[in-house]
Design a protein around this motif. Structure first.
Motif, mmCIF file in Angstrom:
data_model
loop_
_atom_site.group_PDB
_atom_site.id
_atom_site.type_symbol
_atom_site.label_atom_id
_atom_site.label_comp_id
_atom_site.label_asym_id
_atom_site.label_seq_id
_atom_site.Cartn_x
_atom_site.Cartn_y
_atom_site.Cartn_z
ATOM 1 N N ASP A 147 0.929 -1.234 -0.024
ATOM 2 C CA ASP A 147 -0.140 0.176 -0.224
ATOM 3 C C ASP A 147 0.890 1.361 -0.058
ATOM 4 O O ASP A 147 0.588 2.293 -0.408
ATOM 5 N N ARG A 148 2.055 1.314 0.684
ATOM 6 C CA ARG A 148 2.793 2.399 0.653
ATOM 7 C C ARG A 148 3.817 2.433 -0.490
ATOM 8 O O ARG A 148 4.578 3.528 -0.608
ATOM 9 N N GLY A 149 3.747 1.716 -1.418
ATOM 10 C CA GLY A 149 4.507 1.403 -2.596
ATOM 11 C C GLY A 149 5.938 0.933 -2.315
ATOM 12 O O GLY A 149 6.730 1.064 -2.925
ATOM 13 N N ALA A 150 6.062 0.437 -1.048
ATOM 14 C CA ALA A 150 7.689 -0.233 -0.894
ATOM 15 C C ALA A 150 7.572 -1.376 -1.549
ATOM 16 O O ALA A 150 8.918 -1.826 -1.664
ATOM 17 N N LEU A 151 6.746 -2.287 -1.778
ATOM 18 C CA LEU A 151 6.603 -3.505 -2.385
ATOM 19 C C LEU A 151 5.782 -3.685 -3.763
ATOM 20 O O LEU A 151 4.714 -2.854 -3.640
ATOM 21 N N ASP A 152 6.099 -4.117 -4.597
ATOM 22 C CA ASP A 152 5.320 -4.218 -5.878
ATOM 23 C C ASP A 152 4.872 -5.741 -6.017
ATOM 24 O O ASP A 152 5.985 -6.439 -6.073
ATOM 25 N N LEU A 153 3.716 -5.917 -6.051
ATOM 26 C CA LEU A 153 3.400 -7.266 -6.269
ATOM 27 C C LEU A 153 3.891 -8.073 -7.386
ATOM 28 O O LEU A 153 4.233 -9.401 -7.381
ATOM 29 N N HIS A 154 4.073 -7.345 -8.308
ATOM 30 C CA HIS A 154 4.411 -7.924 -9.690
ATOM 31 C C HIS A 154 5.907 -7.914 -9.931
ATOM 32 O O HIS A 154 6.327 -8.114 -11.100
ATOM 33 N N ARG A 155 6.709 -7.152 -8.982
ATOM 34 C CA ARG A 155 8.183 -7.331 -9.265
ATOM 35 C C ARG A 155 8.706 -8.353 -8.906
ATOM 36 O O ARG A 155 8.225 -9.116 -7.905
ATOM 37 N N PRO A 156 9.934 -8.926 -9.326
ATOM 38 C CA PRO A 156 10.620 -9.903 -8.937
ATOM 39 C C PRO A 156 11.113 -9.748 -7.551
ATOM 40 O O PRO A 156 11.664 -8.679 -7.198
ATOM 41 N N VAL A 157 11.130 -11.031 -6.901
ATOM 42 C CA VAL A 157 11.700 -10.945 -5.590
ATOM 43 C C VAL A 157 13.079 -10.358 -5.497
ATOM 44 O O VAL A 157 13.578 -9.599 -4.662
ATOM 45 N N ALA A 158 13.884 -10.861 -6.533
ATOM 46 C CA ALA A 158 15.086 -10.302 -6.582
ATOM 47 C C ALA A 158 15.380 -8.903 -6.968
ATOM 48 O O ALA A 158 16.659 -8.173 -6.507
ATOM 49 N N HIS A 159 14.519 -8.094 -7.176
ATOM 50 C CA HIS A 159 14.659 -6.556 -7.248
ATOM 51 C C HIS A 159 14.826 -6.186 -5.943
ATOM 52 O O HIS A 159 15.670 -5.180 -5.536
ATOM 53 N N TYR A 160 14.322 -6.911 -4.915
ATOM 54 C CA TYR A 160 14.550 -6.205 -3.414
ATOM 55 C C TYR A 160 15.618 -7.214 -2.769
ATOM 56 O O TYR A 160 16.264 -6.646 -1.763
ATOM 57 N N TRP A 161 15.814 -8.237 -3.232
ATOM 58 C CA TRP A 161 16.658 -9.232 -2.596
ATOM 59 C C TRP A 161 17.666 -9.980 -3.619
ATOM 60 O O TRP A 161 17.132 -11.231 -4.206
ATOM 61 N N PRO A 162 18.658 -9.495 -4.179
ATOM 62 C CA PRO A 162 19.246 -9.797 -5.331
ATOM 63 C C PRO A 162 19.958 -11.117 -5.242
ATOM 64 O O PRO A 162 19.796 -11.790 -6.219
ATOM 65 N N GLU A 163 20.036 -11.636 -4.098
ATOM 66 C CA GLU A 163 20.537 -13.027 -4.169
ATOM 67 C C GLU A 163 19.706 -14.189 -4.163
ATOM 68 O O GLU A 163 19.855 -15.292 -4.686
ATOM 69 N N PHE A 164 18.396 -13.700 -4.297
ATOM 70 C CA PHE A 164 17.393 -14.613 -4.412
ATOM 71 C C PHE A 164 17.065 -15.201 -5.754
ATOM 72 O O PHE A 164 16.520 -16.060 -6.106
ATOM 73 N N ALA A 165 17.739 -14.370 -6.873
ATOM 74 C CA ALA A 165 17.578 -14.713 -8.160
ATOM 75 C C ALA A 165 18.511 -16.013 -8.436
ATOM 76 O O ALA A 165 18.088 -16.780 -9.697
#
Length: 382
Positions: free
Chosen positions: A83-101
């Motif tokens: 809701d605050r725009g800090a997370l985007d539901l349709h963005r890759p997790v790796a956008h926020y957590w690069p190691e996750f890729a």
């Protein structure tokens, strides 16, 4: 004769009677039930005992471990960040957590985690409770792991991993732990007596969980490569770990929340009331609507029953939760029976917590009985 304490309006007296009957029969040891109707707590009941020896009464402010009902709080935290725009539901997790890729997960999106479709329903073994209690280790192991099925194509309940994944989102975008975020952004503002883990100062009021004797086990003859077996064996927390200092001090956003029915109803009524509760707007109506965007609808690869998954919560379905009508309703339940139901059509929030664990995949027979009585009181045919 068992005394049920607290208050209930006349139409919900059958709920009080049901709680009294389950306490009298011994099926229920100690429990609390709350029903919030558009901001009015029409049911706020508790009774029984906080210990198996029946020496300590269940009080108004008694807390209890929530097992997977904890996920309702973690999912709410994620939605606040959406809701605050800090997370985007349709963005890759790796956008926020690069190691996750790593491991071919570059296309796994935030929504896949919230809907249990990411393919990470358990940790790759060997994985121990010591690993689970160590946040960096638990996160790094998931980041390196390959999905167990093609993400987004099916759900496989993230029994103990979802809290780790959501908690890592929170840490990456806010710099705070999930425990801190829930306390400062949800529990505190909404005056809700809920928390991830349990503050040591609150330990004296935590009721001990009493196992049902039906803890999950692997039936003989199952394929060890199946999602069910890999998830169960790759999710190490069991009944014997709860109510210990390490458990209460840990941050396990899928399983070690603590609270009572009143606290859960106060926190989750923000969904039932389309984003606003206790004079606070926590979510926009548009964000609340996103919960009902169906992400998976079919037999869950771990649970083995049909589940309609929205974002963060299961959606009303008589196949999944007896006693619940269809409609704009979302919910989740914890191991042993605790549950929260958010009914947006009626602006009603039902919550139930208990310390004697019951049997059942999604709620116990007691859970379904209470939900049935609530909807009978609301005049809703099931």
């Amino acid at each position: 004769m068992v005394t049920v304490e607290g208050t209930s309006t006349a139409r919900f007296e059958p709920v009080r009677a049901a709680l009294a009957a389950h306490l009298e029969s011994g099926e229920e040891l100690g429990a609390s039930i709350a029903v919030d109707v558009d901001g009015v707590m029409e049911v706020d009941l508790w009774g029984g005992h906080a210990d198996a020896a029946r020496t300590a009464p269940w009080h108004r402010d008694t807390l209890v471990g929530l097992w997977s009902t904890t996920k309702t709080l973690s999912s709410l935290a994620a939605l606040v960040l959406v809701d605050r725009g800090a997370l985007d539901l349709h963005r890759p997790v790796a956008h926020y957590w690069p190691e996750f890729a790593a491991g071919g997960k570059g296309d796994v999106e935030v929504r896949h985690v919230l809907a249990h479709t990411s393919g990470l329903s358990g940790w790759q073994r060997p994985f121990t409770m010591d690993d689970l209690y160590d946040w960096p280790t638990a996160s790094a192991r998931l980041a390196a792991q390959e999905p167990w099925w093609k993400p987004g194509t099916a759900s496989g309940y993230h029994m103990q991993t979802q809290g780790q994944l959501v908690g890592e989102f929170v840490r990456r975008v806010t710099g705070r732990t999930l425990t801190e975020f829930v306390e400062t952004e949800i529990a505190g503002p909404l005056e809700a007596d809920v928390q991830i883990g349990a503050r040591e100062a609150d330990w004296p009021r935590v009721a001990a969980l009493v196992p049902s004797g039906g803890a999950p086990d692997v039936p003989p003859g199952l394929d060890p490569a199946s999602v069910f077996v890999r998830t169960l064996l790759g999710s190490p927390a069991r009944d014997e770990h709860v109510d210990t200092p390490r458990w209460r001090r840990a941050e396990l956003g899928a399983v070690n929340g603590h609270g009572n029915a009143r606290g859960l109803a106060r926190a989750l009524s923000v969904i039932s009331r389309r984003g606003e509760a206790n004079g606070l707007r926590l979510l926009s109506p548009d964000t609340v609507e996103k919960i009902f965007d169906v992400q998976a609808d079919g037999v869950d690869l771990f649970l083995g029953v049909p589940v309609r998954w929205g974002l963060g919560y299961a959606l009303a379905d008589r196949r999944t939760m007896p006693g619940m009508p269809t409609g704009t309703i979302c919910f989740w339940a914890g191991w042993g029976g605790s549950a929260v139901v958010m009914d947006l059509d009626r602006r009603v929030t039902f919550a139930y917590t208990m310390n004697r664990l019951g049997a059942g995949i999604l709620g116990s027979e007691r859970t379904h009985d209470y939900i049935g009585h609530v909807y009978e009181a609301l005049g809703t045919a099931n």
